[in-house]
Scaffold this motif. Structure first.
Motif, PDB file in Angstrom:
ATOM      1  N   GLY A   1       8.221  12.171  -1.708  1.00  0.00           N
ATOM      2  CA  GLY A   1       9.497  12.288  -1.006  1.00  0.00           C
ATOM      3  C   GLY A   1      10.469  11.187  -1.377  1.00  0.00           C
ATOM      4  N   VAL A   2       9.957  10.005  -1.700  1.00  0.00           N
ATOM      5  CA  VAL A   2      10.823   8.897  -2.122  1.00  0.00           C
ATOM      6  C   VAL A   2      11.491   9.237  -3.448  1.00  0.00           C
ATOM      7  N   VAL A   3      10.707   9.766  -4.380  1.00  0.00           N
ATOM      8  CA  VAL A   3      11.245  10.133  -5.696  1.00  0.00           C
ATOM      9  C   VAL A   3      12.304  11.224  -5.550  1.00  0.00           C
ATOM     10  N   ASP A   4      12.028  12.223  -4.721  1.00  0.00           N
ATOM     11  CA  ASP A   4      13.009  13.287  -4.516  1.00  0.00           C
ATOM     12  C   ASP A   4      14.288  12.758  -3.883  1.00  0.00           C
ATOM     13  N   ALA A   5      14.163  11.807  -2.952  1.00  0.00           N
ATOM     14  CA  ALA A   5      15.344  11.229  -2.315  1.00  0.00           C
ATOM     15  C   ALA A   5      16.216  10.486  -3.316  1.00  0.00           C
ATOM     16  N   LEU A   6      15.599   9.948  -4.379  1.00  0.00           N
ATOM     17  CA  LEU A   6      16.349   9.252  -5.429  1.00  0.00           C
ATOM     18  C   LEU A   6      16.903  10.215  -6.472  1.00  0.00           C
ATOM     19  N   GLY A   7      16.609  11.497  -6.339  1.00  0.00           N
ATOM     20  CA  GLY A   7      17.083  12.477  -7.311  1.00  0.00           C
ATOM     21  C   GLY A   7      16.198  12.605  -8.523  1.00  0.00           C
ATOM     22  N   GLY A   8      14.950  12.091  -8.427  1.00  0.00           N
ATOM     23  CA  GLY A   8      14.030  12.136  -9.554  1.00  0.00           C
ATOM     24  C   GLY A   8      14.087  10.861 -10.378  1.00  0.00           C
TER      25      GLY A   8
ATOM     26  N   ARG B   1       0.842  -1.199   0.000  1.00  0.00           N
ATOM     27  CA  ARG B   1       0.000   0.000   0.000  1.00  0.00           C
ATOM     28  C   ARG B   1       0.876   1.247   0.000  1.00  0.00           C
ATOM     29  N   VAL B   2       0.601   2.125  -0.950  1.00  0.00           N
ATOM     30  CA  VAL B   2       1.387   3.346  -1.121  1.00  0.00           C
ATOM     31  C   VAL B   2       0.492   4.553  -0.867  1.00  0.00           C
ATOM     32  N   ARG B   3       0.914   5.411   0.045  1.00  0.00           N
ATOM     33  CA  ARG B   3       0.226   6.689   0.253  1.00  0.00           C
ATOM     34  C   ARG B   3       0.859   7.691  -0.710  1.00  0.00           C
TER      35      ARG B   3
ATOM     36  N   LEU C   1      14.894   4.814   1.294  1.00  0.00           N
ATOM     37  CA  LEU C   1      14.269   3.814   2.164  1.00  0.00           C
ATOM     38  C   LEU C   1      13.664   4.469   3.406  1.00  0.00           C
ATOM     39  N   ILE C   2      14.333   5.492   3.912  1.00  0.00           N
ATOM     40  CA  ILE C   2      13.788   6.221   5.068  1.00  0.00           C
ATOM     41  C   ILE C   2      12.464   6.876   4.697  1.00  0.00           C
ATOM     42  N   GLU C   3      12.435   7.504   3.524  1.00  0.00           N
ATOM     43  CA  GLU C   3      11.196   8.122   3.056  1.00  0.00           C
ATOM     44  C   GLU C   3      10.127   7.067   2.778  1.00  0.00           C
ATOM     45  N   MET C   4      10.552   5.929   2.238  1.00  0.00           N
ATOM     46  CA  MET C   4       9.596   4.885   1.897  1.00  0.00           C
ATOM     47  C   MET C   4       8.918   4.316   3.143  1.00  0.00           C
ATOM     48  N   ALA C   5       9.649   4.269   4.247  1.00  0.00           N
ATOM     49  CA  ALA C   5       9.064   3.750   5.484  1.00  0.00           C
ATOM     50  C   ALA C   5       7.867   4.580   5.928  1.00  0.00           C
ATOM     51  N   GLN C   6       7.841   5.861   5.537  1.00  0.00           N
ATOM     52  CA  GLN C   6       6.731   6.735   5.896  1.00  0.00           C
ATOM     53  C   GLN C   6       5.577   6.651   4.901  1.00  0.00           C
TER      54      GLN C   6
END
Length: 306
Positions: A161-168, A153-155, A234-239
């Motif tokens: 924030g996950v995409v931004d953490a990966l640099g797009g 399940r993805v909010r 991964l930190i962002e993904m946990a949220q």
């Protein structure tokens, strides 16, 4: 001549000297066999190798329902799953099949009656917090005849924030879509979210956008140039993500996904328009009636028979 007259006892210089007292058996014992060092370690290594091969390449399929929940009620997870994608991961072949499920598909929801399929998550979550994904998976399993063991399940609001953490991510378009011309476009988190939500055209275009996003995300993650960004992602993904996939299954599923991306073994499918019939309910809702004669053969081919 007496033969004993010439006998002389051996002198001290020639008499054998021994300090061993022989008792019982007098035959010398056989030398102890030398222990073959390393043989035990080799066997352990072989068994570990066999177990790893069985773990990573066992010939069975894992089906995962990906739910994208958008704009849930404040403080809850109650919201419709406007994105529903069924993933089938085959560890042995490294094949990944992906089917987008129309959110307006009119189906029977176990224990609740008939409604759009994307209402299953909301109704389940409203009845008991945490049960939304399970009811959505049960609805897909009952109607599409596919065994669904896991959910992801993805909010969507928080996934930017996950995409931004990966640099797009880089979205590759073969034709114009969501306001972008054909070609490769680098999108940040906010732009990626807008791309997935885009409602230009009908829901079939939106389903294709979600699949393009997943493929682009996977390619970004496996790119070695981005590995240093993965811990932050991964930190962002946990949220933003929760799942019932056990931790010990992740390495096997991720390896299969990496192989699928590298060797082009991702089969992304959107149901043909002939598989549904537009219909208006008595309450005035515009929905899609399923043509199971066309849908079920597709799901069986992609995910096996339940």
């Amino acid at each position: 001549m007496d033969p004993y007259e010439s006998y002389e006892p051996p002198s001290a210089e020639t008499r054998p000297i021994t300090t061993r007292v022989l008792v019982g058996r007098t035959r010398p014992s056989a030398p102890a066999a030398k222990r073959r060092r390393g043989l035990g370690c080799s066997r352990v290594a072989i068994w570990i190798g066999i177990l790893l091969l069985a773990y990573f390449f066992a010939p069975f399929r894992t089906n995962v329902l990906v739910l994208g929940v958008d704009r849930a009620i404040e403080g809850t997870a109650i919201g419709r799953s406007d994105t529903m994608i069924l993933l089938g991961v085959q560890s042995f072949s490294g094949q990944v099949n992906m089917l987008s499920i129309p959110r307006d598909l009119w189906v029977a929801i176990p224990g609740f009656g008939e409604s759009r399929i994307n209402a299953a998550h909301s109704w389940g979550e409203g009845a008991q917090p945490g049960s939304g994904p399970r009811l959505a998976a049960a609805t897909v399993q009952q109607n599409l005849g596919v065994s669904v063991g896991y959910y992801l399940r993805v909010r969507l609001e928080e996934f930017a924030g996950v995409v931004d953490a990966l640099g797009g991510i880089d979205i590759s378009l073969e034709a114009p879509a969501a306001g972008y011309p054909a070609g490769v476009h680098h999108l940040n988190g906010e732009q990626s979210l807008a791309f997935v939500r885009n409602r230009d055209g009908d829901d079939f275009f939106r389903q294709a956008h979600g699949q393009l996003f997943i493929v682009a995300l996977a390619k970004t993650v496996i790119n070695p140039l981005n590995w240093w960004r993965v811990p932050g992602a991964l930190i962002e993904m946990a949220q933003a993500v929760d799942t019932n996939i056990p931790f010990w299954s992740w390495p096997r599923l991720l390896l299969a996904l990496v192989r699928a991306v590298l060797f082009g073994a991702i089969d992304a499918v959107v149901l043909p328009r002939e598989a549904v019939t537009p219909w208006i309910t008595a309450g005035g809702a515009q929905v899609l009636l399923p043509n199971w004669d066309l849908i079920l053969p597709i799901t069986r081919d992609l995910f096996g028979v339940f």
